[in-house]
Design a protein around this motif. Structure first.
Motif, short mmCIF file in Angstrom:
data_model
loop_
_atom_site.label_atom_id
_atom_site.label_comp_id
_atom_site.label_asym_id
_atom_site.label_seq_id
_atom_site.Cartn_x
_atom_site.Cartn_y
_atom_site.Cartn_z
N PRO A 1 0.81 -1.23 0.00
CA PRO A 1 0.00 0.00 0.00
C PRO A 1 0.84 1.28 0.00
CG PRO A 1 0.21 -0.83 2.24
CD PRO A 1 1.07 -1.71 1.38
N ARG A 2 2.15 1.16 -0.23
CA ARG A 2 2.98 2.37 -0.25
C ARG A 2 3.17 2.80 -1.71
NH1 ARG A 2 3.53 0.69 4.59
NH2 ARG A 2 4.11 -1.41 3.94
N VAL A 3 2.21 3.53 -2.18
CA VAL A 3 2.15 3.88 -3.59
C VAL A 3 2.34 5.39 -3.76
CG1 VAL A 3 0.84 3.45 -5.71
CG2 VAL A 3 0.32 2.16 -3.65
N LYS A 4 2.88 5.77 -4.89
CA LYS A 4 2.94 7.19 -5.24
C LYS A 4 2.32 7.34 -6.63
CE LYS A 4 6.64 9.30 -2.67
NZ LYS A 4 7.83 10.14 -2.78
N ARG A 5 1.66 8.45 -6.80
CA ARG A 5 1.04 8.70 -8.10
C ARG A 5 1.27 10.17 -8.39
NH1 ARG A 5 -5.43 7.99 -8.85
NH2 ARG A 5 -5.49 8.02 -11.12
N SER A 6 1.79 10.48 -9.57
CA SER A 6 2.01 11.89 -9.88
C SER A 6 1.72 12.14 -11.35
CB SER A 6 3.44 12.30 -9.52
OG SER A 6 4.36 11.52 -10.25
N TRP A 7 1.60 13.42 -11.66
CA TRP A 7 1.24 13.81 -13.03
C TRP A 7 2.22 14.86 -13.53
CZ3 TRP A 7 -2.04 12.82 -9.06
CH2 TRP A 7 -2.97 11.77 -9.25
N LEU A 8 2.49 14.77 -14.81
CA LEU A 8 3.45 15.70 -15.40
C LEU A 8 2.86 16.33 -16.66
CD1 LEU A 8 6.68 16.38 -15.06
CD2 LEU A 8 6.70 15.28 -17.30
N PRO A 9 2.41 17.57 -16.55
CA PRO A 9 1.99 18.29 -17.77
C PRO A 9 3.25 18.63 -18.56
CG PRO A 9 1.14 19.34 -15.75
CD PRO A 9 2.21 18.39 -15.34
N ARG A 10 3.20 18.43 -19.87
CA ARG A 10 4.42 18.64 -20.64
C ARG A 10 4.17 19.46 -21.90
NH1 ARG A 10 7.06 13.64 -23.05
NH2 ARG A 10 5.78 14.45 -24.73
N PRO A 11 4.20 20.78 -21.78
CA PRO A 11 4.06 21.63 -22.96
C PRO A 11 5.40 21.69 -23.70
CG PRO A 11 4.49 22.98 -21.03
CD PRO A 11 4.46 21.55 -20.55
N CYS A 12 5.46 22.47 -24.77
CA CYS A 12 6.74 22.73 -25.42
C CYS A 12 7.63 23.47 -24.43
CB CYS A 12 6.54 23.60 -26.66
SG CYS A 12 8.09 24.23 -27.32
N MET A 13 8.90 23.09 -24.38
CA MET A 13 9.83 23.66 -23.40
C MET A 13 10.35 25.03 -23.84
SD MET A 13 10.00 21.38 -20.99
CE MET A 13 8.66 20.21 -21.08
N GLN A 14 10.01 25.44 -25.05
CA GLN A 14 10.49 26.73 -25.62
C GLN A 14 11.99 26.87 -25.33
OE1 GLN A 14 8.09 27.85 -27.36
NE2 GLN A 14 6.20 27.34 -26.29
N CYS A 15 12.71 25.83 -25.69
CA CYS A 15 14.14 25.75 -25.37
C CYS A 15 14.91 26.97 -25.87
CB CYS A 15 14.76 24.52 -26.01
SG CYS A 15 13.94 22.98 -25.60
N ASP A 16 15.89 27.38 -25.08
CA ASP A 16 16.79 28.43 -25.56
C ASP A 16 17.74 27.87 -26.62
OD1 ASP A 16 15.59 30.37 -24.12
OD2 ASP A 16 17.08 30.45 -22.51
N ARG A 17 17.97 26.55 -26.57
CA ARG A 17 18.77 25.90 -27.62
C ARG A 17 17.92 24.77 -28.20
NH1 ARG A 17 24.32 24.20 -25.39
NH2 ARG A 17 24.70 23.94 -27.63
N PRO A 18 16.96 25.13 -29.05
CA PRO A 18 15.96 24.16 -29.51
C PRO A 18 16.46 23.24 -30.63
CG PRO A 18 15.47 26.35 -30.36
CD PRO A 18 16.71 26.49 -29.54
N PRO A 19 16.51 21.93 -30.39
CA PRO A 19 16.94 21.00 -31.43
C PRO A 19 16.04 21.03 -32.66
CG PRO A 19 16.78 19.91 -29.28
CD PRO A 19 16.18 21.26 -29.13
N CYS A 20 14.77 21.35 -32.47
CA CYS A 20 13.83 21.35 -33.60
C CYS A 20 14.21 22.40 -34.64
CB CYS A 20 12.41 21.60 -33.09
SG CYS A 20 12.25 23.09 -32.09
N VAL A 21 14.69 23.54 -34.17
CA VAL A 21 15.04 24.62 -35.10
C VAL A 21 16.20 24.19 -35.99
CG1 VAL A 21 15.97 26.96 -35.25
CG2 VAL A 21 14.12 26.46 -33.64
N GLY A 22 17.16 23.52 -35.36
CA GLY A 22 18.31 23.04 -36.13
C GLY A 22 17.90 22.01 -37.17
#
Lengths: 1072, 251
Positions: free
Chosen positions: B69-90
């Motif tokens: 019964p020792r459980v953890k449950r968590s949630w992670l919203p994940r938008p675009c990180m608007q990276c300062d060094r964005p791999p997508c742009v490259g």
């Protein structure tokens, strides 16, 4: 779309009309708002920001309309953003305390608020998809095949009304029904004379109390016996009762509209859905809130208390699914998350599931389902034995005592209860019974005289007589009393209520309670210690999980009684009660359109309801010893699961016509498939019509389905919930054009709706209370708008001060914002009875989506501002005096732990044998019951629900994640829904293995596994309408749930509080 | 009585809008301790930006750990990180001053990685380049496809990047890559990103983190914050507060 001419004509006319009668003059709001907008644009251009960004049209003030959501029953405020009459976006209403916290005061101008959005859940975000559901019906559909076959023809509205009112061979076009004669409502509207209603009702009361025989009644009323359902059972009432109206979700205003019809028609059969939700909680709290009046208890409120989550330091949540449901996520979550993260609020969650709430709690107690009362009694024992209760609070026997201690409420903990020869507690001792103080004759507010009996507490070893409502003479009683007093007729054994509680709790040790709950020893003590370590700022809040069991009423009472032990009611951070602004005009004399004063002159319905609520078996003419055929419900009402099975058994009498609205008992109830069997029985349900926005999973069995309006197209008063400390009244009004056919009723064009249906039936039947001067002298009631504008005006005048006037600009804004609506919907001239000032105030409310107290009005020092402020029963005399209709034994006035059992008190061992998983269910925050499947943003995010089992169970049973399994039980060994139309829908879903559920338990969420609402094909006017398979995703395992072995056609149930048993069935998962 | 943090952040935003673009630094912070996994942000974003089926700018992931019964449950919203060094742009082949995607340095959207739909050639290279799966191709579908009638609300234009774009008849951005843009169109009008305003747990923070008086700056300063996949050196503008090491679960 609206007629072009109408669209252009209406607002202009209306605004001119208003301006003409208005005292003020000046430029219209439209001009002002556009100027404001343009001014903003110019400022941005000067600031050299991106000008094209100003294309954000949703920001325009006349694009933002306010209403209340109805995806779930919370009623969060919605800000609806409209472009060219179409909803482009929905956000939270910043005026609503359900969506912004603290919310904006109503004094804030709506011109200033467009850029302030409140927060709403995913259901609210997608709410417009329900209105824009491609499967909505627009015309009246009449059955063209067998019930449930899915074949329909569209018919003119008036034809359908004619047929329902007049009856006849209505289905001669359906094979097998060529000669079937249907009784119309006209024939059921048999008794009409108000005088006769009154006389017969009085005599039926005499029959019930055995002061008149049936033979005497028949002799007296010989000329009118033909108006009765059965002259040999006058207590059934008139034939009018053979018309049944039932619903799943109805709120204020709409409920009053329906009640106006059913009262005028003369039927007692109007039944809601409470027991499928949390009936035993509501009716346990009704029992706890019964007030001593004269010589007994009355005026209990059907409601419950919830925790003031924002200021409590500790809350024990038992089966209360916050952050998923429970009134509601946008409201309660922001009041808790910051305090949970910083440790200012501590929470224990008692639930077999590791809920979203449990994930944020300090402690999770994965209890065995159905044992919550054992947990409560263990806590009770520890608290009493360790003297951790608030003795000062509990000692107060009356209001004067409470007031002295600055306690808003008081209990009957110190009152003395008579104990019978078998040691069973019964009624409270009356002072006259021991010669302490004689009864008095008092005059009530209505001038009528009544007998008043004093009650008794013990003070310094001597009995003291008291009046619980006495405000002057303070009486404090001893808490633990067990003694024999000298009575008028011999010795009387008495115990105090708290003594009874102690004895009940001592029936088991803490270790035994823990073993029943299936939890580690020590947990109960630890929780009890924590709960009693925060003064008044500790709460026990419960919901469905604790009460949707056969023992739900006692569980609810036992858990709620814990709150009495710390005396936390009405305290800031304690247990609080709901508070709403009044709209029906019964609050004060300034309210212009009181429904009470504008009641049509008709008879008052009387007789037994088809679900036998508010009546006892022993008093009825059907009494034939125990067990009764079905249950009687003197302590509860709106017993949803009783309606269709009772109709199927014609117990107490056969019905003739059924009208269902916004509900789906066949989908939503445990063993709902048995309801389908009733609906497809032409003999037991000769006529069935429904009001629905789609062909739903219950309305699909109707003879006629009338299109209704979506909640974004109509009026309603939402009310509030106990956890909301502020006084509120969210209001719905039409925001968009309905796609429904526009018809003429009482000479007025209106889109077909629930109200329009009632109006048309009233018109055809000649019912009083509707039509020309139907509301009152000089006041017509021909359209929904006439009714609802008046109620909004009432709402405006409730409270110490009426709401402010909308003012000139805001009135203009209202018309501009609604300019896309046609005359047949937003006809302001139909608010013609409203004086200008009333209209202005009504608009002030509608522009804000309701009436809400300002944030600072929630508390008064250390107390809730809106108080319950009365007696709360720890011991329930009224309950103790009711006999179980199955066993003849009395119910328990002092709640305790009673294991899950059938209606004859037998343990369900035979049903459980060979089935090793206990089936429970829950809400998911992304779905509600049967209606959110049409919100496609949601159904795409959650295409299927799952059957969640513990990973250890998975290993034991060889089940893998994602594997498809069928849910079977002793009541449904084939594991299928019998849809009554030849279709057997397998109860099959995917397994999800989790560590976050107690081993031995399986759960599923509600809202999936549908077979209607667009999920399957249907034929309308010979054209095949293909269903959308996305809507059929997932599983609904309600049909696996146990049938009561005695009742056979009904799920297991709580015979005291009415709740259905949702969580007691043992099942097996069979691989597909 | 304290203000709702939504109002506080909106006041911060008004202040930020008075500043020059180069003096501002838009950032988002998500306190997962307050996220209850309700998906209001996910759906609010879908509705605001008129996203087609199965295309999410703001997914929320759920994680369950431990043993009963020792459980953890968590949630992670994940938008675009608007990276300062964005791999997508490259990864984008349409480069230059008029490229299809870039790290914006001017105006309201300064600091954000936008997409110029008119220039995007739909090659999908950015989609695979993003380590956060923040980009998705718009396949041109609608939610009410396959039902009796395509509904009007789906044909309404979205307001992304302050332009009116209508997806019906294969209009832009059908066939293009799509991603979160911090709701620039709302920022321009003094409104918070949709996911922030509709967060029922008030787990999301947004604002100009270079303003020390702003709520986001204060919350960031008062807590140990994390970023996702730090080792990749993308320098995200989305920060997290969590009870656990996100790198371990989401790395």
């Amino acid at each position: 779309m609206a007629d072009r001419e109408e669209r252009d004509l209406r607002p202009g006319m209306s605004r001119r009309r208003f301006l003409k009668t208005s005292a003020m003059a000046g430029c219209t709001a439209l001009v002002a708002s556009q100027l404001e907008f343009i001014h903003g644009v110019l400022a941005r251009v000067e600031a050299a920001e991106l000008t094209e960004m100003e294309a954000y049209e949703l920001l325009r003030v006349d694009r933002n309309l306010h209403t209340a959501c109805l995806n779930c029953n919370t009623g969060c405020g919605l800000k609806v953003k409209i472009i060219d009459g179409v909803i482009a976006k929905i956000d939270g209403n910043p005026y609503s305390p359900f969506t912004l916290h603290p919310h904006l005061s109503m004094a804030a101008s709506p011109f200033k608020t467009p850029k302030v959005d409140g927060a709403i859940c995913a259901k609210g975000q997608s709410a417009h998809q329900g209105a824009y559901d491609p499967y909505r019906i627009r015309k009246v559909l009449k059955r063209a095949g067998k019930r449930g076959e899915g074949k329909w023809i569209s018919v003119p509205f008036q034809q359908a009304i004619d047929e329902i009112v007049n009856g006849g061979q209505l289905f001669h076009h359906v094979p097998g029904e060529e000669k079937r004669q249907v009784t119309g409502l006209k024939e059921l509207y048999a008794m009409r004379d108000p005088q006769l209603f009154r006389e017969m009702a009085d005599d039926v009361t005499l029959i019930r109390s055995k002061k008149m025989t049936v033979a005497e009644f028949k002799l007296k009323h010989a000329a009118d016996l033909h108006l009765l359902i059965d002259p040999n059972h006058p207590d059934f009432g008139p034939k009018n009762n053979q018309f049944i109206h039932c619903w799943g979700r109805i709120k204020g205003g709409r409920s009053d509209f329906a009640r106006r019809f059913t009262d005028a028609f003369g039927t007692v059969n109007t039944h809601g859905n409470t027991t499928v939700c949390q009936g035993s909680l509501a009716f346990a709290c009704k029992a706890m809130s019964e007030q001593y009046a004269g010589n007994g208890f009355a005026d209990g409120r059907t409601f419950y208390w919830q925790a003031d989550q924002e200021y409590a330091e500790y809350i024990l949540f038992v089966g209360a699914n916050l952050f998923e449901a429970n009134f509601g996520p946008p409201n309660r979550t922001p009041r808790m998350t910051e305090r949970l993260a910083t440790g200012k609020l501590k929470v224990t969650v008692v639930d077999p599931r590791f809920t979203r709430l449990a994930a944020k709690a300090q402690r999770w107690v994965p209890i065995k389902p159905g044992t919550d009362a054992a947990f409560a009694m263990g806590m009770t024992r520890w608290i009493l034995e360790n003297k951790r209760f608030d003795a000062t609070y509990l000692a107060n026997a009356n209001k004067a005592g409470a007031t002295k201690d600055q306690e808003p409420t008081w209990s009957n903990a110190s009152w003395l209860v008579k104990i019978d020869a078998d040691g069973r507690p019964g009624a409270f001792l009356r002072a006259s019974e021991i010669g302490l103080k004689p009864k008095e004759v008092r005059a009530g507010r209505d001038g009528k005289q009544y007998d008043f009996e004093y009650l008794v507490a013990l003070r310094d070893g001597e009995p003291v007589a008291f009046d619980p409502n006495d405000t002057r003479l303070r009486v404090r009683g001893e808490l633990f009393v067990d003694m024999v007093l000298k009575g008028e007729h011999g010795p009387v054994r008495v115990k105090s209520s708290l003594q009874l509680m102690l004895e009940e709790s001592r029936k088991r040790t803490l270790a035994e309670y823990a073993a029943i709950c299936g939890i580690e020893p020590g947990v109960i003590e630890a929780v009890a210690r924590e709960f009693t370590s925060h003064g008044k700022k500790a709460c026990v809040e419960i919901h469905r999980g604790a009460v949707q069991h056969t023992n739900g009423f006692y569980a609810a009472s036992a858990l709620m009684n814990l709150n009495l032990l710390v005396g936390n009611f009405d305290w800031k951070g304690g247990m609080i009660a709901p508070s709403t602004f009044n709209y029906d005009g019964s609050s004060n004399d300034r309210q212009p359109y009181s429904l009470k004063k504008h009641t049509p002159h008709t008879g008052t319905p009387f007789g037994l309801s088809v679900i036998r609520h508010g009546a006892t078996y022993e008093e009825s003419t059907l009494f034939a010893g125990y067990p009764a055929k079905r249950n009687w419900w003197p302590l509860s009402a709106d017993v949803y699961q009783e309606i269709l099975p009772s109709i199927a058994e014609a117990y107490p009498y056969p019905i003739k016509a059924l009208f269902s609205y916004m509900g789906s008992p066949s989908y939503a109830l445990p063993a709902g498939d048995k309801g389908i069997a009733a609906l497809t029985d032409l003999e037991r349900v000769p006529l069935y019509f429904a009001s629905d926005i789609t062909i739903g999973s219950t309305s699909m069995y109707a003879d006629y389905v009338f299109p209704d309006l979506h909640f974004l197209e109509r009026w309603e008063f939402q009310g509030s919930h106990p956890n909301m400390p502020l006084k509120v009244q969210p209001v719905r009004h039409p925001l968009i054009v309905s796609p429904n056919e526009v018809v003429k009723v009482f000479g007025e064009d209106q889109p077909i709706s629930f109200e329009t249906l009632w109006l048309a039936l009233a018109e055809k039947l000649g019912l009083s209370g509707f039509g020309t001067e139907g509301f009152g002298p000089g006041l017509d009631l021909k359209t929904p708008e006439q009714f609802y504008w008046r109620l909004v005006a009432n709402l405006a005048y409730d409270g110490r001060e009426p709401v402010a006037d909308a003012g000139h600009e805001e009135v203009g804004l209202f018309f501009d914002g609604h300019r896309h609506l046609p005359r047949s919907v937003m006809r302001i001239e139909q608010a013609g009875d409203l004086e200008t000032i009333q209209l202005s105030k009504a608009i002030h409310i509608l522009n804000r989506g309701g009436r809400f107290d300002p944030p600072e009005a929630a508390y008064d020092g250390d107390y809730a501002a809106n108080r319950y402020g009365r007696l709360i029963n720890l011991y329930q005399e009224k309950t103790a005096l009711v006999k179980d209709a199955f066993t003849g034994k009395s119910f328990h006035g002092l709640p305790g732990y009673h294991p899950v059992a059938d209606t004859l008190d037998r343990k369900p061992a035979a049903l459980a044998k060979g089935y090793h998983l206990q089936l429970i269910s829950q809400k998911d925050v992304r779905m509600t019951n049967s209606r959110t499947i049409s919100n496609q943003y949601l159904s795409e995010l959650v295409p299927e629900n799952t059957l969640v089992v513990n990973a250890a169970d998975g290993r034991r049973l060889g089940l893998k994640n994602g594997e498809r399994v069928k849910v079977v039980s002793a009541s449904n060994p084939r594991g299928e829904w019998d849809l009554g139309n030849g279709v057997k829908k397998p109860i099959v879903g995917r397994v999800q293995l989790s560590e976050g559920i107690r081993p031995g338990v399986v759960t599923f969420s509600h809202g999936h596994g549908l077979w209607a609402t667009g999920a399957t094909d249907m034929v309308i006017d010979g054209i095949l309408i293909k269903g959308d398979p996305r809507r059929a995703g997932g599983v609904n395992a309600n049909a696996s749930m146990w049938l009561d072995p005695h009742l056979k056609n009904t799920c297991m149930l709580d015979k005291v509080g009415g709740s259905v048993s949702f969580y007691d069935t043992q099942v097996r998962l069979v691989k597909v | 009585m304290e203000k709702d943090i939504l109002i506080v952040m909106q006041e911060d935003l008004e202040r930020a809008l008075q500043k020059r673009a180069e003096d501002r630094r838009w950032a988002m912070l998500i306190d997962t301790r307050k996220c209850v996994g309700c998906h209001a942000c996910t759906i609010g974003c879908v509705s605001e930006n008129k996203l087609p089926p199965k295309l999410y700018y703001r997914p929320v992931y759920e994680y369950e750990r431990g043993k009963f019964p020792r459980v953890k449950r968590s949630w992670l919203p994940r938008p675009c990180m608007q990276c300062d060094r964005p791999p997508c742009v490259g990864a984008c082949p349409v480069k230059g001053p008029d490229g299809a995607t870039w790290k914006e340095s001017k105006g309201i959207g300064s600091g954000i990685v936008p997409i110029n739909y008119a220039r995007c050639i739909g090659c999908g290279k950015c989609v695979t380049a993003c380590p956060y799966q923040a980009r998705t191709m718009d396949d041109g579908s609608f939610h009410t496809v396959g039902t009796p009638q395509l509904q009007g609300y789906e044909a309404l234009s979205a307001f992304e990047y302050g332009r009116r774009l209508e997806r019906k008849d294969k209009g832009l951005p059908v066939g293009k890559a799509r991603k979160c843009h911090f709701c620039i169109h709302r920022l321009a009008n003094g409104m918070l990103p949709q996911c922030i305003t509709t967060c029922i747990g008030r787990a999301g923070y947004f604002g100009d983190e270079s303003d020390p008086g702003s709520l986001i700056a204060q919350v960031k300063k008062g807590h140990k914050v994390q970023v996702l996949k730090k080792k990749l050196g993308t320098e995200p503008r989305v920060y997290y507060i969590a009870d656990e090491k996100l790198e371990v679960i989401h790395g």
